[in-house]
Design a protein around this motif. Structure first.
Motif, PDB file in Angstrom:
ATOM      1  N   HIS A  14       0.828  -1.211   0.000  1.00  0.00           N
ATOM      2  CA  HIS A  14       0.000   0.000   0.000  1.00  0.00           C
ATOM      3  C   HIS A  14       0.864   1.264   0.000  1.00  0.00           C
ATOM      4  O   HIS A  14       0.600   2.221  -0.732  1.00  0.00           O
ATOM      5  N   ASP A  15       1.891   1.275   0.846  1.00  0.00           N
ATOM      6  CA  ASP A  15       2.788   2.432   0.922  1.00  0.00           C
ATOM      7  C   ASP A  15       3.534   2.624  -0.394  1.00  0.00           C
ATOM      8  O   ASP A  15       3.686   3.754  -0.880  1.00  0.00           O
ATOM      9  N   THR A  23      -3.104   2.849  -7.228  1.00  0.00           N
ATOM     10  CA  THR A  23      -3.939   2.331  -6.149  1.00  0.00           C
ATOM     11  C   THR A  23      -3.369   0.974  -5.739  1.00  0.00           C
ATOM     12  O   THR A  23      -2.778   0.269  -6.572  1.00  0.00           O
ATOM     13  N   PRO A  24      -3.540   0.584  -4.489  1.00  0.00           N
ATOM     14  CA  PRO A  24      -3.028  -0.728  -4.065  1.00  0.00           C
ATOM     15  C   PRO A  24      -3.596  -1.872  -4.899  1.00  0.00           C
ATOM     16  O   PRO A  24      -2.863  -2.816  -5.231  1.00  0.00           O
ATOM     17  N   SER A  25      -4.874  -1.790  -5.257  1.00  0.00           N
ATOM     18  CA  SER A  25      -5.475  -2.872  -6.039  1.00  0.00           C
ATOM     19  C   SER A  25      -4.875  -2.948  -7.440  1.00  0.00           C
ATOM     20  O   SER A  25      -4.639  -4.037  -7.966  1.00  0.00           O
ATOM     21  N   SER A  28      -1.317  -4.381  -7.080  1.00  0.00           N
ATOM     22  CA  SER A  28      -1.395  -5.799  -6.764  1.00  0.00           C
ATOM     23  C   SER A  28      -1.787  -6.622  -7.987  1.00  0.00           C
ATOM     24  O   SER A  28      -1.235  -7.711  -8.227  1.00  0.00           O
TER      25      SER A  28
END
Length: 230
Positions: A14-15, A23-25, A28
């Motif tokens: 996330h960081d 965005t984290p998503s 990922s």
């Protein structure tokens, strides 16, 4: 706050996503779920030998460009605060070229050049992750170092054709440079590296056998024991 300090403070995917403006998503998905991330094809080297290229898909290439910019800024910060990093490596760096690489070797009696076989292929994900965690200039959180290594590697090695492979190879190559520049100094030589080409030169009467030696005819040269060991 410098990009290097931001990266050192990061503790999760996330960081890292926030630093890279993802965005984290989305980050990922690209790292763990996106299918068919690379296209492989072959081109010819200047000597006619084949070179396998692994070209990232557009989405991954955009991410890798962001990582390259981030690492370049981190290296600029490190070089600005440290006198230890000199112009040893001349490949893939702004303001450096094959000309600046050749400069230390002008007007030398001997110039010995050796090519590292499988340079990118020999740099795997574990080496990059370990470097980012343990190197005194980075000291990244292991989770962040893992994600960065996963972004940069394909099939557990640096892919030819990725925007991040050159800067990653210089990070790992710098460890080699530090040892080779000491070998050169001990033997009265100058040393520089351009990508996977290592160059030693000297004006000594005889070229140091620890680095390289020739046969009786002087036409065939081979690497010396200290160079091979390193």
């Amino acid at each position: 706050m410098s990009e290097l300090h931001q990266l050192q403070k990061a503790a999760s995917l996330h960081d890292l996503a926030a630093i890279l403006n993802y965005t984290p998503s989305a980050l990922s998905y690209l790292v763990y779920k996106r299918p068919a991330k690379y296209t492989q094809f072959t081109i010819s080297k200047s000597n006619g030998e084949p070179r396998q290229i692994c070209a990232p898909c557009d989405e991954l290439k955009a991410l890798q460009k962001q990582v390259k910019v981030l690492l370049d800024k981190c290296l600029a910060t490190i070089e600005a605060t440290s006198q230890a990093r000199g112009a040893i490596s001349h490949g893939f760096k702004a303001g450096h070229s094959i000309i600046t690489n050749a400069e230390p070797h002008k007007k030398r009696k001997y110039v010995f050049n050796v090519d590292l076989e499988g340079f990118f292929d020999s740099i795997h994900m574990g080496r990059i992750r370990g470097f980012l965690i343990s190197n005194k200039d980075f000291k990244l959180n292991p989770k962040v170092a893992t994600v960065l290594a996963q972004i940069m590697c394909h099939d557990d090695k640096l892919p030819q054709g990725s925007p991040t492979s050159p800067v990653a190879s210089n990070l790992i190559g710098h460890l080699l440079d530090l040892r080779l520049v000491q070998l050169a100094k001990r033997n009265g030589c100058s040393y520089s590296r351009y990508a996977d080409d290592l160059t030693f030169s000297t004006n000594k009467k005889e070229f140091p056998e620890e680095i390289a030696s020739s046969d009786e005819s002087g036409n065939s040269w081979s690497a010396g024991p200290s160079l091979i060991k390193i």
